[in-house]
Design a protein around this motif. Structure first.
Motif, mmCIF file in Angstrom:
data_model
loop_
_atom_site.group_PDB
_atom_site.id
_atom_site.type_symbol
_atom_site.label_atom_id
_atom_site.label_comp_id
_atom_site.label_asym_id
_atom_site.label_seq_id
_atom_site.Cartn_x
_atom_site.Cartn_y
_atom_site.Cartn_z
ATOM 1 N N LEU A 222 -7.164 -2.557 -2.590
ATOM 2 C CA LEU A 222 -6.990 -1.999 -3.949
ATOM 3 C C LEU A 222 -5.614 -1.369 -4.125
ATOM 4 C CD1 LEU A 222 -10.469 -0.323 -4.632
ATOM 5 C CD2 LEU A 222 -9.495 -2.238 -5.884
ATOM 6 N N HIS A 223 -5.001 -0.984 -3.008
ATOM 7 C CA HIS A 223 -3.672 -0.372 -3.092
ATOM 8 C C HIS A 223 -2.556 -1.348 -2.774
ATOM 9 C CE1 HIS A 223 -6.152 3.382 -2.646
ATOM 10 N NE2 HIS A 223 -5.501 3.542 -3.773
ATOM 11 N N ASP A 224 -2.925 -2.604 -2.688
ATOM 12 C CA ASP A 224 -1.923 -3.650 -2.482
ATOM 13 C C ASP A 224 -1.787 -4.417 -3.795
ATOM 14 O OD1 ASP A 224 -0.464 -5.869 -1.872
ATOM 15 O OD2 ASP A 224 -1.629 -6.440 -0.105
ATOM 16 N N PRO A 225 -0.626 -4.308 -4.462
ATOM 17 C CA PRO A 225 -0.467 -4.953 -5.783
ATOM 18 C C PRO A 225 -0.860 -6.432 -5.782
ATOM 19 C CG PRO A 225 1.436 -3.593 -5.280
ATOM 20 C CD PRO A 225 0.601 -3.605 -4.045
ATOM 21 N N ALA B 165 -5.010 -6.304 -5.354
ATOM 22 C CA ALA B 165 -5.823 -5.296 -6.039
ATOM 23 C C ALA B 165 -6.814 -5.909 -7.036
ATOM 24 C CB ALA B 165 -4.912 -4.305 -6.742
ATOM 25 N N ARG B 166 -6.353 -6.839 -7.840
ATOM 26 C CA ARG B 166 -7.214 -7.406 -8.881
ATOM 27 C C ARG B 166 -8.428 -8.117 -8.250
ATOM 28 N NH1 ARG B 166 -6.923 -8.946 -14.391
ATOM 29 N NH2 ARG B 166 -5.027 -7.736 -14.624
ATOM 30 N N PHE C 163 -10.763 -5.584 -6.813
ATOM 31 C CA PHE C 163 -11.563 -4.876 -7.820
ATOM 32 C C PHE C 163 -12.706 -5.767 -8.318
ATOM 33 C CE2 PHE C 163 -12.622 -2.589 -11.718
ATOM 34 C CZ PHE C 163 -12.653 -1.285 -11.231
ATOM 35 N N GLY C 164 -12.478 -7.075 -8.331
ATOM 36 C CA GLY C 164 -13.552 -8.021 -8.664
ATOM 37 C C GLY C 164 -14.726 -7.857 -7.705
ATOM 38 N N VAL D 105 -10.867 -1.032 -0.147
ATOM 39 C CA VAL D 105 -10.049 0.128 -0.579
ATOM 40 C C VAL D 105 -8.583 -0.108 -0.212
ATOM 41 C CG1 VAL D 105 -9.617 2.595 -0.157
ATOM 42 C CG2 VAL D 105 -11.943 1.798 -0.556
ATOM 43 N N GLU D 106 -8.356 -0.676 0.962
ATOM 44 C CA GLU D 106 -6.983 -0.984 1.391
ATOM 45 C C GLU D 106 -6.353 -2.022 0.454
ATOM 46 O OE1 GLU D 106 -6.800 -1.446 5.719
ATOM 47 O OE2 GLU D 106 -5.013 -2.667 5.382
ATOM 48 N N ARG E 186 -7.460 7.720 -3.855
ATOM 49 C CA ARG E 186 -6.753 7.687 -2.577
ATOM 50 C C ARG E 186 -7.696 7.492 -1.392
ATOM 51 N NH1 ARG E 186 -3.163 5.865 -3.994
ATOM 52 N NH2 ARG E 186 -1.252 6.686 -4.877
ATOM 53 N N ILE F 164 -6.933 3.354 -10.797
ATOM 54 C CA ILE F 164 -7.115 3.000 -9.381
ATOM 55 C C ILE F 164 -6.015 3.595 -8.488
ATOM 56 C CG2 ILE F 164 -5.880 0.756 -9.306
ATOM 57 C CD1 ILE F 164 -9.371 1.425 -7.836
ATOM 58 N N ASP F 165 -4.864 3.814 -9.082
ATOM 59 C CA ASP F 165 -3.753 4.415 -8.337
ATOM 60 C C ASP F 165 -4.074 5.852 -7.914
ATOM 61 O OD1 ASP F 165 -1.723 2.843 -7.565
ATOM 62 O OD2 ASP F 165 -0.249 3.637 -8.968
#
Lengths: 142, 186
Positions: free
Chosen positions: B16-19, B22-23, B26-27, B13-14, B70, B66-67
């Protein structure tokens, strides 16, 4: 859970009879990961600041303080209304000479009211004197 | 030998909020949840290809939003909610295409099961699927989640937004209806 199930369901079991092509999940996962569209992700600060965490409580405290102040002001107004004297009270007060002078000096009451109150006080004084005289006579008679 | 990857939800989750991560994160989400979500969808729509398409839509929707996630709710809850919404939207579209009223049950979905190459159940399993399809949508969801996925009522409550008591009652009613279906169609 076991008691919830019926005999029919016990006979059938948990196999729903569905199947998937071989390697479906591995292939799907790969294809899915590769085909994700471009999205913009904004970095968020995970930990909120102290002020962010305290803000709701501060707002609530301010609200209660505001209500308390309003009640104070309102009570003050009603208290000041209570201090207004009745004509009888003024008259009684005026019978004492020093009070009368002080009242006249500090009061915003009109002159006519003061004269009328003073006359009332004299009237009440006379009544008091008359009643005390009559009581004295009665005592003498007794 | 490559070590098996251990899925750490908090870390994912952490990430996922790091550009920058994130990808890839999510995989990991796809890898971790694809099977559970697939079976949830498959039991709703019956057809494998439809389930595969809906699963794809579910992940696309989750990724593009995803943004908005939270971490207030569990990631699994959020994904299951999306999967359920996508499934219901699909069923309603299919009903509209077949001129079936929206408030009627989903029995029509089970009609093609017999000829489905990805269904190898026997007559009793087929009958069970027909019985499940005849249930109201919410009862069907509750039954599948509880009976097949053995999901806790508390988790179901979060996903479906219904009280635990109501879910238990719903599950009980579903079983009674399935029993009646078998009795009537014996």
């Amino acid at each position: 859970m076991k008691q919830e199930e019926s005999d029919i369901l016990k006979q059938i079991g948990k196999d729903a009879g569905f199947k998937v092509p071989e390697n479906f999940f591995a292939e799907f996962n790969q294809k899915m990961s590769d085909s994700l569209p471009q999205v913009e992700i904004t970095r968020v600060d995970e930990r909120p600041t102290l002020w962010t965490r305290l803000r709701p409580y501060a707002y609530m405290a301010a609200m209660f303080a505001g209500i308390w102040c309003m009640m104070k002001v309102f009570n003050g107004l009603t208290e000041s209304n209570k201090t207004e004297l009745t004509a009888k009270e003024i008259a009684a007060g005026m019978s004492i000479e020093s009070n009368a002078e002080e009242f006249i000096m500090n009061s915003s009451v009109s002159d006519v009211d003061i004269i009328m109150s003073y006359e009332d006080s004299l009237y009440y004084d006379n009544l008091i004197i008359e009643s005390s005289n009559s009581n004295g006579n009665n005592e003498e008679l007794l | 030998m490559a070590g098996k990857y251990i899925y750490d939800e908090a870390l994912v989750v952490e990430q996922l909020h790091d550009p920058g991560q994130a990808r890839e994160a999510f995989g990991k989400v796809i890898e971790h949840y694809s099977q559970a979500l697939y079976w949830q969808i498959r039991r709703m729509v019956f057809d494998h290809d439809d389930a595969s398409d809906i699963l794809q839509n579910t992940f696309i929707k989750a990724w593009t939003n995803i943004d908005n996630f939270r971490g207030d709710a569990k990631l699994s809850t959020w994904l299951h909610k999306i999967a359920i919404n996508e499934s219901i939207t699909f069923i309603n579209k299919k009903k509209a295409q077949n001129n079936i009223p929206l408030d009627s049950d989903d029995s029509f979905l089970a009609n093609t099961l017999e000829s489905d190459p990805w269904f190898d159940g026997d007559a009793t399993q087929l009958q069970l699927q027909r019985a499940i399809a005849s249930l109201p949508e919410k009862q069907r969801l509750v039954f599948n989640m509880r009976y097949f996925d053995e999901m806790k009522y508390e988790d179901m409550s979060e996903i479906l937004g219904t009280s635990v008591g109501a879910l238990k009652a719903s599950y009980h009613h579903a079983i009674k209806k399935i029993e009646s279906f078998f009795t009537e169609n014996d």
